[in-house]
Write a protein that holds these residues in place. Structure first.
Motif, PDB file in Angstrom:
ATOM      1  N   ARG B 216       0.835  -1.208   0.000  1.00  0.00           N
ATOM      2  CA  ARG B 216       0.000   0.000   0.000  1.00  0.00           C
ATOM      3  C   ARG B 216       0.870   1.259   0.000  1.00  0.00           C
ATOM      4  O   ARG B 216       0.534   2.252  -0.634  1.00  0.00           O
ATOM      5  CB  ARG B 216      -0.984  -0.006   1.169  1.00  0.00           C
ATOM      6  CG  ARG B 216      -2.314   0.646   0.774  1.00  0.00           C
ATOM      7  CD  ARG B 216      -3.303   0.729   1.920  1.00  0.00           C
ATOM      8  NE  ARG B 216      -2.687   1.227   3.115  1.00  0.00           N
ATOM      9  CZ  ARG B 216      -2.551   0.531   4.240  1.00  0.00           C
ATOM     10  NH1 ARG B 216      -3.021  -0.680   4.320  1.00  0.00           N
ATOM     11  NH2 ARG B 216      -1.954   1.066   5.281  1.00  0.00           N
ATOM     12  N   ASP B 217       1.989   1.213   0.724  1.00  0.00           N
ATOM     13  CA  ASP B 217       2.916   2.349   0.699  1.00  0.00           C
ATOM     14  C   ASP B 217       3.407   2.599  -0.725  1.00  0.00           C
ATOM     15  O   ASP B 217       3.506   3.741  -1.173  1.00  0.00           O
ATOM     16  CB  ASP B 217       4.126   2.076   1.603  1.00  0.00           C
ATOM     17  CG  ASP B 217       3.719   1.836   3.041  1.00  0.00           C
ATOM     18  OD1 ASP B 217       3.798   2.774   3.835  1.00  0.00           O
ATOM     19  OD2 ASP B 217       3.294   0.705   3.359  1.00  0.00           O
ATOM     20  N   ASN B 219       1.846   1.762  -3.477  1.00  0.00           N
ATOM     21  CA  ASN B 219       0.729   2.326  -4.249  1.00  0.00           C
ATOM     22  C   ASN B 219       0.784   3.842  -4.200  1.00  0.00           C
ATOM     23  O   ASN B 219       0.644   4.522  -5.208  1.00  0.00           O
ATOM     24  CB  ASN B 219      -0.622   1.923  -3.634  1.00  0.00           C
ATOM     25  CG  ASN B 219      -1.089   0.566  -4.094  1.00  0.00           C
ATOM     26  OD1 ASN B 219      -0.588   0.037  -5.078  1.00  0.00           O
ATOM     27  ND2 ASN B 219      -2.036   0.001  -3.389  1.00  0.00           N
ATOM     28  N   LEU B 220       0.974   4.375  -2.981  1.00  0.00           N
ATOM     29  CA  LEU B 220       0.988   5.830  -2.821  1.00  0.00           C
ATOM     30  C   LEU B 220       2.177   6.437  -3.533  1.00  0.00           C
ATOM     31  O   LEU B 220       2.062   7.471  -4.168  1.00  0.00           O
ATOM     32  CB  LEU B 220       0.969   6.213  -1.332  1.00  0.00           C
ATOM     33  CG  LEU B 220      -0.450   6.339  -0.779  1.00  0.00           C
ATOM     34  CD1 LEU B 220      -0.989   5.016  -0.314  1.00  0.00           C
ATOM     35  CD2 LEU B 220      -0.519   7.358   0.326  1.00  0.00           C
ATOM     36  N   SER B 222       3.529   5.312  -6.137  1.00  0.00           N
ATOM     37  CA  SER B 222       3.282   5.256  -7.579  1.00  0.00           C
ATOM     38  C   SER B 222       2.408   6.415  -8.048  1.00  0.00           C
ATOM     39  O   SER B 222       2.321   6.691  -9.237  1.00  0.00           O
ATOM     40  CB  SER B 222       2.646   3.915  -7.982  1.00  0.00           C
ATOM     41  OG  SER B 222       1.269   3.900  -7.704  1.00  0.00           O
ATOM     42  N   THR B 223       1.765   7.131  -7.113  1.00  0.00           N
ATOM     43  CA  THR B 223       0.984   8.312  -7.509  1.00  0.00           C
ATOM     44  C   THR B 223       1.778   9.594  -7.290  1.00  0.00           C
ATOM     45  O   THR B 223       1.323  10.671  -7.640  1.00  0.00           O
ATOM     46  CB  THR B 223      -0.348   8.425  -6.736  1.00  0.00           C
ATOM     47  OG1 THR B 223      -0.072   8.757  -5.372  1.00  0.00           O
ATOM     48  CG2 THR B 223      -1.118   7.122  -6.778  1.00  0.00           C
ATOM     49  N   SER B 227       3.221  13.447  -2.400  1.00  0.00           N
ATOM     50  CA  SER B 227       1.903  13.205  -1.815  1.00  0.00           C
ATOM     51  C   SER B 227       1.940  11.937  -0.962  1.00  0.00           C
ATOM     52  O   SER B 227       1.275  11.865   0.077  1.00  0.00           O
ATOM     53  CB  SER B 227       0.808  13.151  -2.876  1.00  0.00           C
ATOM     54  OG  SER B 227       1.068  12.153  -3.803  1.00  0.00           O
ATOM     55  N   VAL B 233       3.791   8.126   4.397  1.00  0.00           N
ATOM     56  CA  VAL B 233       4.698   7.087   3.906  1.00  0.00           C
ATOM     57  C   VAL B 233       6.140   7.552   4.091  1.00  0.00           C
ATOM     58  O   VAL B 233       6.478   8.668   3.725  1.00  0.00           O
ATOM     59  CB  VAL B 233       4.442   6.792   2.412  1.00  0.00           C
ATOM     60  CG1 VAL B 233       5.459   5.803   1.868  1.00  0.00           C
ATOM     61  CG2 VAL B 233       3.028   6.292   2.207  1.00  0.00           C
TER      62      VAL B 233
END
Lengths: 261, 334
Positions: B216-217, B219-220, B222-223, B227, B233
């Motif tokens: 999940r970290d 995922n963030l 990757s955006t 942010s 994170v």
């Protein structure tokens, strides 16, 4: 009576490579402030917001959130109180709007876990507040700039913060979206007691919506106060290096660059 | 994402994996009979069918599955962390470092075994570790971050540099060494045994678990790194753990079977079309589909020119080249 202090910065300096961006900057943010951070390009607005958001570490000075030094606060815990929204949102991967908003729940989740029913509800409320719920199933990359900005605000809201930092939330948006975004923020400030710090270029919108303006130039605070006290002809002309005319309507100051041909 | 659709989707990928694993051992240049392979009346040493099945095809299929899983997961991770959907497990120089290690061992005629493993594999693993450490130590900023643009550049540079060294050694090597070098560089699953499987699977599985733990970290990240940081994170730490773990599982499988290209590009893209970019589901789905994909490609490699077997790297590259073009030409959402 002044409201309690939420964040206090003392003698903050920051240097990228060799050129100083912020020099010995001190200020404090009170609860429910609606601050417009203004100043020319390169005056240090974005860097200041990133330092306040715990994204960058200042070289010197201290920054406290509710008395505790930010460097000592657990990163996830800090993210439960302060959120930050970048100016633009390049997205390589096809995430859906709802997935982006749910990412705001990250600071509340442990590793290997999925969002709970409560997380979904909080995200749903955030999307309703920002009028993004109706396109929650669309891909983030396929919506318009104004919609993206609202989605990012929804995602930041899902963090359930007390303070939101926004880096030029209205840049690159048309007039309608500019007003829409600022109205959403104004509402958050008034109804939800959200403390807001916005980096802005549009002085007229800043003066119209913010109750406090901080004018930065070359990494230092030039003026800090209500719009009437900050937007002064001589100060603006000196900082921006252009001639300006000021007038006022309904108590709101308006700034016009004087263009002489 | 809710847990029901999660389980449903992964079950489907698991089914594909099980079917692949069940069917492919029966396909091959020599026909085998399951009845005879499992028959008690023939002694094990005389049972040709059982020997082909258990000593030749099974270990090869298991190695293919492990390699496909590792390369596909690593590809998905590199793409997410570099925020670049054309990144692959070999982008940061891992495979060329591994190649250099292997080529040195071949040129020195080190045909011995150490700790039960061929020295060529150990050298290749050390080579990939060296490449990882070199690239990351070059790129790391004073804030402990890994800027992706510089990282990509350093990876490409490392790839060229190591490739030049490989060519140099290749040039001065004798004919038999030269053949072995070329053969290693093509990548293949043909020479294997259960010992190899046992020695590489713990690293691959542990690595994939670590990556799942920080999915999940990532995922963030990757955006966007900033942010992600503002959502709590620890970007520098997650980048480091993610890159090094993904490189490590890549180096491990490359050491066993050489650089098998394009798997880490084709599989994450295909799987992402079906499950989306959320790494919490993309990682396990890539693991299962990547395993199935490489085993299927290898079955093709074993049979298409039967009785001659061709290196599986040739098959994946033949599929991967056109796939890459399609990827570039594909209409992207604005």
């Amino acid at each position: 009576m002044t409201p309690p202090t939420l964040m206090k910065l003392e003698n903050i300096s920051f240097t990228y490579e060799t050129s100083p961006v912020l020099e010995n900057l001190s200020m404090s943010i009170e609860e429910q402030d609606f601050v417009g951070l203004i100043g020319p390009n390169g005056s240090g607005k974005s860097t200041l917001l990133k330092i306040m958001g715990g994204i960058l570490k200042s070289d010197t000075g201290s920054i406290r959130f509710k008395e505790s030094p930010v460097s000592k606060i657990n990163k996830k815990l800090f993210a439960q109180s302060v959120s930050w929204i970048p100016q633009d949102h390049p997205m390589v991967f096809p995430f859906k709007v709802s997935e982006i908003v749910l990412m705001g729940r990250h600071p509340y989740l442990s590793p290997l876990s999925f969002e709970s029913k409560e997380d979904f509800e909080i995200s749903q409320r955030a999307m309703e507040t920002t009028m993004t719920a109706q396109f929650s199933d669309r891909y983030f990359n396929e919506i318009s700039g104004g919609e993206k900005q609202r989605v990012m605000i929804a995602s930041a809201l899902a963090q359930n913060p007390e303070m939101m930092l926004l880096d030029e939330p209205t840049a690159a948006l048309d007039l309608k979206y500019q007003v829409q975004i600022l109205s959403i923020l104004k509402n958050l400030n008034a109804e939800h007691k959200m403390t807001l710090i916005l980096a802005m270029h549009d002085l007229n919108l800043a003066s119209r919506f913010c109750n406090r303006l901080i004018l930065l130039n070359e990494g230092q605070i030039v003026r800090d106060g209500p719009p009437q006290q900050v937007l002064k002809k001589d100060i603006l002309e000196q900082v921006y290096g252009v001639e300006v005319d000021l007038d006022s309507k309904d108590g709101n100051i308006r700034v016009h660059p004087a263009i002489r041909s | 994402m809710n847990s029901r659709s999660y389980v449903m989707t992964l079950s489907l990928f698991f089914l594909i994996f099980i079917v692949t694993l069940g069917v492919t051992p029966l396909i091959g240049s020599s026909k085998i009979s399951l009845a005879r392979a499992f028959s008690d009346s023939i002694s094990t040493s005389n049972n040709v069918d059982a020997n082909i099945l258990f000593q030749v095809r099974f270990p090869r299929i298991l190695l293919g599955a492990l390699t496909g899983a590792a390369l596909s997961v690593a590809g998905a991770i590199f793409q997410a962390l570099l925020r670049n959907d054309l990144a692959a497990p070999f982008t940061l120089g891992v495979s060329s470092g591994a190649a250099l290690g292997a080529v040195i061992a071949i040129a020195l005629n080190l045909n011995i075994y150490l700790l039960g493993l061929p020295v060529v594999s150990l050298f290749s693993f050390l080579g990939s570790l060296g490449a990882i450490m070199l690239v990351f130590s070059l790129v790391r900023t004073r804030h402990g971050e890994f800027p992706t643009g510089v990282l990509l550049l350093a990876g490409v540079t490392a790839n060229f540099f190591f490739a030049a060294m490989v060519m140099f050694i290749h040039y001065i090597a004798d004919f038999s060494q030269s053949f072995r070098i070329i053969r290693w560089l093509m990548g293949g699953l043909d020479i294997t045994d259960y010992k190899t499987i046992v020695s590489i699977s713990p690293i691959v599985f542990l690595g994939i678990f670590i990556l799942l733990f920080i999915s999940r970290d990532m995922n963030l990240i990757s955006t966007g790194v900033h942010s992600a940081s503002s959502r709590g994170v620890n970007v520098a730490r997650i980048q480091k753990v993610g890159f090094i773990t993904a490189s490590l599982i890549t180096g491990t499988v490359v050491a066993a079977c050489g650089p098998i290209g394009f798997v880490g590009l084709i599989v994450p893209h295909t799987v992402r079309l079906f499950v989306g970019p959320d790494l919490r589901i993309l990682i396990p789905a890539c693991m299962l589909f990547g395993a199935s994909f490489l085993v299927a490609c290898d079955t093709l490699a074993r049979t298409v020119l039967a009785p001659t077997e061709i290196p599986v790297g040739i098959i994946t590259a033949m599929i991967g080249g056109p796939f890459f073009v399609w990827l570039l030409k594909r209409k992207r959402p604005a």
